[in-house]
Design a protein around this motif. Sequence first.
Motif, PDB file in Angstrom:
ATOM      1  N   SER A 119       0.605  -1.193   0.524  1.00 14.96           N
ATOM      2  CA  SER A 119       0.168   0.109  -0.010  1.00 14.96           C
ATOM      3  C   SER A 119       0.507   0.891   0.355  1.00 14.96           C
ATOM      4  N   LYS A 120       1.858   1.205   0.565  1.00 18.21           N
ATOM      5  CA  LYS A 120       2.786   2.295   0.310  1.00 18.21           C
ATOM      6  C   LYS A 120       3.779   2.745  -0.833  1.00 18.21           C
ATOM      7  N   PHE A 121       3.833   2.050  -2.060  1.00 15.26           N
ATOM      8  CA  PHE A 121       3.777   2.230  -2.845  1.00 15.26           C
ATOM      9  C   PHE A 121       3.095   2.341  -3.868  1.00 15.26           C
ATOM     10  N   GLY A 122       1.467   2.268  -3.415  1.00 14.92           N
ATOM     11  CA  GLY A 122       0.532   2.468  -4.855  1.00 14.92           C
ATOM     12  C   GLY A 122      -0.176   1.275  -5.076  1.00 14.92           C
ATOM     13  N   VAL A 123      -0.262   0.289  -4.485  1.00 14.33           N
ATOM     14  CA  VAL A 123      -0.663  -1.006  -4.936  1.00 14.33           C
ATOM     15  C   VAL A 123      -1.801  -1.151  -3.639  1.00 14.33           C
ATOM     16  N   ASP A 124      -3.188  -0.504  -3.978  1.00 15.33           N
ATOM     17  CA  ASP A 124      -4.090  -1.728  -3.077  1.00 15.33           C
ATOM     18  C   ASP A 124      -4.382  -2.849  -2.532  1.00 15.33           C
ATOM     19  N   ARG A 125      -4.619  -3.864  -3.438  1.00 16.35           N
ATOM     20  CA  ARG A 125      -4.072  -5.114  -2.708  1.00 16.35           C
ATOM     21  C   ARG A 125      -3.802  -5.820  -2.292  1.00 16.35           C
ATOM     22  N   VAL A 126      -3.529  -6.977  -2.029  1.00 19.64           N
ATOM     23  CA  VAL A 126      -3.247  -8.084  -1.245  1.00 19.64           C
ATOM     24  C   VAL A 126      -2.975  -9.343  -2.014  1.00 19.64           C
ATOM     25  N   ILE A 127      -1.018  -9.584  -2.439  1.00 17.94           N
ATOM     26  CA  ILE A 127      -0.776 -10.524  -3.023  1.00 17.94           C
ATOM     27  C   ILE A 127      -0.233 -11.407  -1.640  1.00 17.94           C
ATOM     28  N   GLU A 128      -0.781 -12.680  -2.404  1.00 18.49           N
ATOM     29  CA  GLU A 128      -0.167 -13.670  -1.009  1.00 18.49           C
ATOM     30  C   GLU A 128       1.887 -14.304  -1.697  1.00 18.49           C
ATOM     31  N   ARG A 129       2.976 -13.946  -1.501  1.00 15.27           N
ATOM     32  CA  ARG A 129       4.579 -14.000  -1.939  1.00 15.27           C
ATOM     33  C   ARG A 129       5.005 -14.892  -0.817  1.00 15.27           C
ATOM     34  N   THR A 130       5.419 -16.191  -1.363  1.00 17.74           N
ATOM     35  CA  THR A 130       6.800 -15.743   0.158  1.00 17.74           C
ATOM     36  C   THR A 130       8.145 -14.857   0.353  1.00 17.74           C
ATOM     37  N   LYS A 131       7.960 -14.717  -0.873  1.00 18.27           N
ATOM     38  CA  LYS A 131       9.483 -13.594  -1.313  1.00 18.27           C
ATOM     39  C   LYS A 131       8.918 -12.257  -1.599  1.00 18.27           C
ATOM     40  N   PRO A 132       9.679 -11.138  -1.173  1.00 20.65           N
ATOM     41  CA  PRO A 132       9.180 -10.271  -1.462  1.00 20.65           C
ATOM     42  C   PRO A 132       9.824  -9.619  -3.348  1.00 20.65           C
ATOM     43  N   TRP A 133       9.478  -8.327  -3.692  1.00 19.32           N
ATOM     44  CA  TRP A 133       9.238  -7.981  -5.045  1.00 19.32           C
ATOM     45  C   TRP A 133      10.314  -7.677  -5.749  1.00 19.32           C
ATOM     46  N   GLY A 134      12.502  -8.567  -5.330  1.00 15.43           N
ATOM     47  CA  GLY A 134      12.581  -8.082  -5.951  1.00 15.43           C
ATOM     48  C   GLY A 134      13.183  -6.846  -5.674  1.00 15.43           C
ATOM     49  N   THR A 135      14.589  -6.448  -6.124  1.00 13.82           N
ATOM     50  CA  THR A 135      16.308  -5.669  -5.725  1.00 13.82           C
ATOM     51  C   THR A 135      15.741  -4.136  -5.562  1.00 13.82           C
ATOM     52  N   ALA A 136      14.816  -3.934  -7.105  1.00 11.02           N
ATOM     53  CA  ALA A 136      14.317  -2.468  -7.137  1.00 11.02           C
ATOM     54  C   ALA A 136      13.384  -2.366  -6.033  1.00 11.02           C
ATOM     55  N   HIS A 137      12.083  -3.154  -5.662  1.00 12.54           N
ATOM     56  CA  HIS A 137      11.552  -3.377  -4.228  1.00 12.54           C
ATOM     57  C   HIS A 137      12.371  -3.028  -2.892  1.00 12.54           C
ATOM     58  N   ALA A 138      12.829  -3.431  -3.486  1.00 19.29           N
ATOM     59  CA  ALA A 138      13.916  -3.508  -1.380  1.00 19.29           C
ATOM     60  C   ALA A 138      14.964  -1.936  -1.525  1.00 19.29           C
ATOM     61  N   VAL A 139      14.811  -1.271  -3.219  1.00 23.30           N
ATOM     62  CA  VAL A 139      15.352   0.213  -3.160  1.00 23.30           C
ATOM     63  C   VAL A 139      14.371   1.332  -2.356  1.00 23.30           C
ATOM     64  N   MET A 140      13.221   0.936  -3.371  1.00 24.56           N
ATOM     65  CA  MET A 140      11.877   1.421  -2.744  1.00 24.56           C
ATOM     66  C   MET A 140      11.499   1.520  -1.510  1.00 24.56           C
ATOM     67  N   SER A 141      11.749   1.048  -0.297  1.00 25.35           N
ATOM     68  CA  SER A 141      11.693   0.506   0.757  1.00 25.35           C
ATOM     69  C   SER A 141      12.841   1.327   2.014  1.00 25.35           C
ATOM     70  N   ALA A 142      13.845   2.515   1.028  1.00 31.07           N
ATOM     71  CA  ALA A 142      15.146   2.920   1.269  1.00 31.07           C
ATOM     72  C   ALA A 142      14.520   4.776   1.687  1.00 31.07           C
ATOM     73  N   LYS A 143      12.768   4.664   0.712  1.00 35.65           N
ATOM     74  CA  LYS A 143      12.837   5.671   0.030  1.00 35.65           C
ATOM     75  C   LYS A 143      12.456   7.180   0.938  1.00 35.65           C
ATOM     76  N   ASP A 144      12.303   6.517   2.491  1.00 38.27           N
ATOM     77  CA  ASP A 144      12.351   7.698   3.525  1.00 38.27           C
ATOM     78  C   ASP A 144      13.549   8.254   4.337  1.00 38.27           C
ATOM     79  N   LYS A 145      14.516   7.273   3.871  1.00 36.79           N
ATOM     80  CA  LYS A 145      16.016   7.552   4.993  1.00 36.79           C
ATOM     81  C   LYS A 145      16.929   7.715   3.700  1.00 36.79           C
ATOM     82  N   ILE A 146      16.841   8.899   2.466  1.00 38.98           N
ATOM     83  CA  ILE A 146      17.800   8.947   2.218  1.00 38.98           C
ATOM     84  C   ILE A 146      17.661   9.969   1.187  1.00 38.98           C
ATOM     85  N   ASP A 147      18.056  10.956   1.683  1.00 34.18           N
ATOM     86  CA  ASP A 147      17.280  12.409   0.741  1.00 34.18           C
ATOM     87  C   ASP A 147      18.175  13.142   0.075  1.00 34.18           C
ATOM     88  N   GLY A 148      19.723  12.052  -0.425  1.00 32.02           N
ATOM     89  CA  GLY A 148      20.906  12.774  -1.585  1.00 32.02           C
ATOM     90  C   GLY A 148      21.206  11.422  -2.034  1.00 32.02           C
TER      91      GLY A 148
END
Length: 303
Positions: A85-114
């Motif tokens: 939901s924090k990335f603009g996706v409203d649906r819930v999708i069942e998975r056993t692993k996260p969505w990959g390396t670019a998804h990981a980078v997005m997860s740090a968007k509030d920690k980096i400003d330069g």
Amino acid sequence: MGKPTLLVLAAGMASRYGSLKQVDGFGPHGETIIDYSIYDAIQAGFGKVVFIIREEFEEVMRSKFEEKLAGKIEVDFAFQDFDLSKFGVDRVIERTKPWGTAHAVMSAKDKIDGPFCVINADDFYGTDAFEKMAKFLTEEVSDTHMSLMGFEVGNTMSDYGYVSRGVCEVSPAGNMESVNERTNIYYTGEGDDRKIVYKEDDVEHDLDPQTRVSMNFWGFSPKVFQVCLDLFPAFVEENADNPKAEFFIPSIPDYMVKNNMADFKVIPTSSKWFGVTYPEDKTIVQESISALVAQGTYPEKLF
């Protein structure tokens, strides 16, 4: 321009390696591969390190890194999880692993400003790569000019199985024209007939050993977060029923280049990468680090 940030991708499950290799010891005093990357980053002038982890790893990662890095570099953590939901996706999708390396980078968007650099936790890149990237991030980077460290694929192989690499097409000016994630690169043949190939649709394709590849060592401005956010919802929608689909980092620069949003300088390095994909790789990594310590490249005890 302030000091750049090092973003360490450490949320992987290490399925082929068999344990949490992010905190496995390889140096003379149990140093992890990440320790050597952070040491190189500090020496090169980075001012902050952000670890992308899975939440269940938080306690062990904090205990491993916070105290020994205190006063040396700012440390922060971000979680890669299944909340879309924090990335603009409203649906819930069942998975056993996260969505990959670019998804990981997005997860740090509030920690980096330069300006920041992305690396894998389990890859040893070497001093030269960090010095060159720090120079780029302090002198050249902009929203329309970013970079990747270009390793020769022949210097990035494992003797024990297949590897994944972002295979680059490089212009005469030294910029990336495209990058394609190849998830099945390996050696075939013996002796003089040994060569590097990648498999796609069950067909083997030869790969020149000097081909430049991405080892997920990227130099970005924060602009990349917005591009990821723009592309991710459509990727999820298209791959909702594919549990193996991953939103890879190389797809983002590739999109930006093809849509004239930015160019990506391929910073060449002849350094020999080493890392731990398979359990058998551990001894080679330990021996390689011991040799670098003996040469004086690193102190016997890093921190």
